[in-house]
Design a protein around this motif. Structure first.
Motif, mmCIF file in Angstrom:
data_model
loop_
_atom_site.group_PDB
_atom_site.id
_atom_site.type_symbol
_atom_site.label_atom_id
_atom_site.label_comp_id
_atom_site.label_asym_id
_atom_site.label_seq_id
_atom_site.Cartn_x
_atom_site.Cartn_y
_atom_site.Cartn_z
ATOM 1 N N VAL A 135 24.423 92.936 53.162
ATOM 2 C CA VAL A 135 24.475 92.358 54.506
ATOM 3 C C VAL A 135 23.066 91.976 54.960
ATOM 4 N N GLU A 136 22.952 90.837 55.627
ATOM 5 C CA GLU A 136 21.681 90.421 56.228
ATOM 6 C C GLU A 136 21.922 90.108 57.694
ATOM 7 N N ILE A 137 21.042 90.614 58.561
ATOM 8 C CA ILE A 137 21.173 90.386 60.003
ATOM 9 C C ILE A 137 19.975 89.581 60.484
ATOM 10 N N PHE A 138 20.242 88.464 61.139
ATOM 11 C CA PHE A 138 19.211 87.623 61.711
ATOM 12 C C PHE A 138 19.108 87.894 63.212
ATOM 13 N N HIS A 139 17.891 87.840 63.740
ATOM 14 C CA HIS A 139 17.657 88.042 65.173
ATOM 15 C C HIS A 139 18.282 89.372 65.622
ATOM 16 N N ALA A 140 18.023 90.412 64.856
ATOM 17 C CA ALA A 140 18.678 91.706 65.070
ATOM 18 C C ALA A 140 18.377 92.297 66.444
ATOM 19 N N ASP A 141 17.223 91.966 67.024
ATOM 20 C CA ASP A 141 16.844 92.529 68.321
ATOM 21 C C ASP A 141 17.254 91.650 69.497
ATOM 22 N N SER A 142 18.132 90.699 69.247
ATOM 23 C CA SER A 142 18.561 89.794 70.314
ATOM 24 C C SER A 142 19.149 90.560 71.489
ATOM 25 N N GLU A 143 18.797 90.120 72.672
ATOM 26 C CA GLU A 143 19.335 90.742 73.879
ATOM 27 C C GLU A 143 20.690 90.154 74.267
#
Length: 275
Positions: free
Chosen positions: A20-28
């Motif tokens: 699994v890859e997560i982009f923009h993981a810290d997005s609010e």
């Protein structure tokens, strides 16, 4: 129908080892996107699209039996490729956060199965040229339901995977690819045959009437007759469906036309009430 069998699978979903890859993981932003690839594809093909969905959180993954997920978890039995298992993967990846799912080709078919289970975290669904092989009118399919009744021969399956890739890339381009790349794709032959045989089964007809979230059904300008027919079918049987054609796009629009797909996904976000 999957619903009667799904609870037992969901209880085992933590055993699924997926890359699994997560982009923009810290997005609010509260709402996230999950991108589901099709047959003989991998999460890396979704990268350009994922980047264009910034600043939203985006999840991509190699579906079971493909690329890094196959390396992490070699298949023990073809039942691991059943729609129940694949829907459980999607369920687990979405769980706990409102999600719009984008499914390319057969990834969209699996996403339709997922949506029919009325998952609470699913807010919208976008499919692109997704086949409906369990329908009587769907034309000749790559694998038959009867192939699930006996062991799938790995060599024959590898040859079928190679023919599939040649149909997508063209023979000259396939022959120019590195040997290691070709071998990895051929190793996914059992995955290709088994999952397509499952989806062709009458046991896995999609209960369209259960799909409650808004659906955007997309085809490219060069869509085949069968993909156009599938879009018409979804528009007729899924209650809240919007149909569109992506101008200038072929079957691989998530790769060649990521901006257009991202714009539609962002429009879906607004339709379901997330600004």
């Amino acid at each position: 129908m999957i619903s009667s069998r799904l609870p037992g699978v969901l209880s085992r979903r933590t055993q699924s080892r997926l890359s699994v890859e997560i982009f923009h993981a810290d997005s609010e932003r509260e709402l996230q996107f999950l991108l589901v690839h099709g047959a003989m594809d991998r999460k890396s093909s979704m990268r350009r699209l994922a980047l264009k969905l910034a600043p939203s959180r985006v999840i991509t993954y190699d579906r079971r039996g493909y690329d890094e997920s196959l390396a992490l978890h070699p298949l023990q039995d073809i039942s691991e490729l059943s729609p129940e298992e694949q829907v459980a993967d999607i369920w687990g990846l979405c769980e706990g956060r409102p999600t719009i799912v984008f499914g390319h080709s057969m990834g969209g078919t699996l996403a339709l199965h997922y949506a029919s289970q009325i998952p609470p975290d699913l807010k919208g669904l976008v499919t692109y040229e997704s086949p409906l092989p369990s329908e009587d009118w769907w034309p000749i399919w790559i694998a038959k339901e009867s192939e699930l009744e006996a062991a799938i021969d790995p060599k024959q399956a590898a040859d079928r995977a190679e023919r599939f890739m040649i149909s997508v890339l063209g023979e000259k381009r396939w022959r120019r690819l590195p040997r290691e790349f070709q071998q990895r794709r051929r190793a996914e032959g059992v995955t290709l045959v088994a999952e397509m045989a499952y989806l062709a089964s009458k046991d896995y007809q999609i209960p369209y009437e259960n799909i409650e979230v808004p659906l955007f059904s997309l085809v490219g300008q060069d869509a085949s007759e069968r993909h156009q027919a599938a879009q018409i079918h979804l528009c007729e049987y899924v209650r809240d469906t919007r149909c569109a054609q992506v101008i200038g796009a072929g079957h691989g629009a998530h790769i060649a036309n990521p901006t257009a797909i991202a714009e539609i996904l962002q429009a879906t976000r607004e339709v379901v009430g997330y600004k």
